[in-house]
Enzyme design. Sequence first.
Site, mmCIF file in Angstrom:
data_model
loop_
_atom_site.group_PDB
_atom_site.id
_atom_site.type_symbol
_atom_site.label_atom_id
_atom_site.label_comp_id
_atom_site.label_asym_id
_atom_site.label_seq_id
_atom_site.Cartn_x
_atom_site.Cartn_y
_atom_site.Cartn_z
ATOM 1 N N CYS A 79 0.816 -1.210 0.000
ATOM 2 C CA CYS A 79 0.000 0.000 0.000
ATOM 3 C C CYS A 79 0.864 1.280 0.000
ATOM 4 O O CYS A 79 1.443 1.605 -1.024
ATOM 5 C CB CYS A 79 -0.976 -0.067 1.164
ATOM 6 S SG CYS A 79 -2.444 0.900 0.856
ATOM 7 N N HIS A 170 -3.450 -5.106 1.777
ATOM 8 C CA HIS A 170 -2.766 -5.405 3.044
ATOM 9 C C HIS A 170 -2.803 -6.908 3.326
ATOM 10 O O HIS A 170 -3.718 -7.381 4.008
ATOM 11 C CB HIS A 170 -3.452 -4.669 4.199
ATOM 12 C CG HIS A 170 -3.161 -3.208 4.236
ATOM 13 N ND1 HIS A 170 -2.191 -2.668 5.050
ATOM 14 C CD2 HIS A 170 -3.702 -2.179 3.548
ATOM 15 C CE1 HIS A 170 -2.153 -1.355 4.870
ATOM 16 N NE2 HIS A 170 -3.061 -1.028 3.965
ATOM 17 N N GLU A 172 -1.196 -8.567 5.332
ATOM 18 C CA GLU A 172 -0.949 -8.876 6.754
ATOM 19 C C GLU A 172 -2.243 -8.854 7.562
ATOM 20 O O GLU A 172 -2.254 -9.239 8.729
ATOM 21 C CB GLU A 172 0.077 -7.884 7.336
ATOM 22 C CG GLU A 172 -0.415 -6.468 7.632
ATOM 23 C CD GLU A 172 -0.499 -5.560 6.410
ATOM 24 O OE1 GLU A 172 -0.438 -6.056 5.270
ATOM 25 O OE2 GLU A 172 -0.654 -4.338 6.602
HETATM 26 N N1 GLN Z 1 -3.727 6.297 0.980
HETATM 27 C C1 GLN Z 1 -2.435 6.024 1.538
HETATM 28 C C2 GLN Z 1 -1.340 6.819 0.834
HETATM 29 O O1 GLN Z 1 -1.601 7.486 -0.097
HETATM 30 C C3 GLN Z 1 -2.119 4.545 1.489
HETATM 31 C C4 GLN Z 1 -3.072 3.785 2.359
HETATM 32 C C5 GLN Z 1 -2.514 2.542 2.971
HETATM 33 O O2 GLN Z 1 -1.301 2.348 3.094
HETATM 34 N N2 GLN Z 1 -3.407 1.714 3.441
HETATM 35 O O3 GLN Z 1 -0.219 6.748 1.227
#
Ligand code: GLN
Length: 190
Positions: A79, A170, A172
């Site tokens: 992410c 994610h 995890e």
């Molecule tokens: N929206 C977040 C970003 O732009 C990422 C979200 C996440 O890591 N769950 O960094």
Amino acid sequence: MKIAVLAVQGAFEEQEKVFRELGADTIQLRQAKDLDGEFDALVLPGGESTVQGKLLRELDMYDKVCKLIRDGMPVFATCAGLILLAERIAGDEAVHIGTLPVTVKRNAYGRQLGSFHYAEGEFGDICDFPMEFIRAPYVESVSDGVEIMATVDGRIVGVRYENQLAMAFHPELGGDHRIHQMFLDSILKS
Ligand code: GLN
């Protein structure tokens, strides 16, 4: 095997927990001197990429992290971690680490759809993987040499490039550790 988890912001404890359950040791990277220790792989957790990118620089960790990755350290990024690695961020001048030749789109599904669960994810050979998306990005385009590991509704949500494995969701959080295990296996093989 020792896994170093970037622990300046975000969901780093969740990553440590999974890697420990799989039998690896973990250490937290909180400041520049932590990067001088010995470890076999680097984890870039979810969180807020703008904050993480800023802290990497403020804490003087940025150059060392970039060098480690360019020198071949295996990286597991989720992410915000994917956004940190990306060479290009759509509609944004910012680039953080920039070692992964893809364009990512942040908060890409709109306000409502950024967080959702997708049960039947496929990631490489792994089937029926529960994918948790939280204000997630997706990969808009990839350069040559980038392997697409996962797509959801035609959007790229997982990629591999050389030493870097990155995903928009994610892994995890879903209770299924097969992608973490696949990463550990790839380090043992190399
Ligand atoms: N929206 C977040 C970003 O732009 C990422 C979200 C996440 O890591 N769950 O960094």
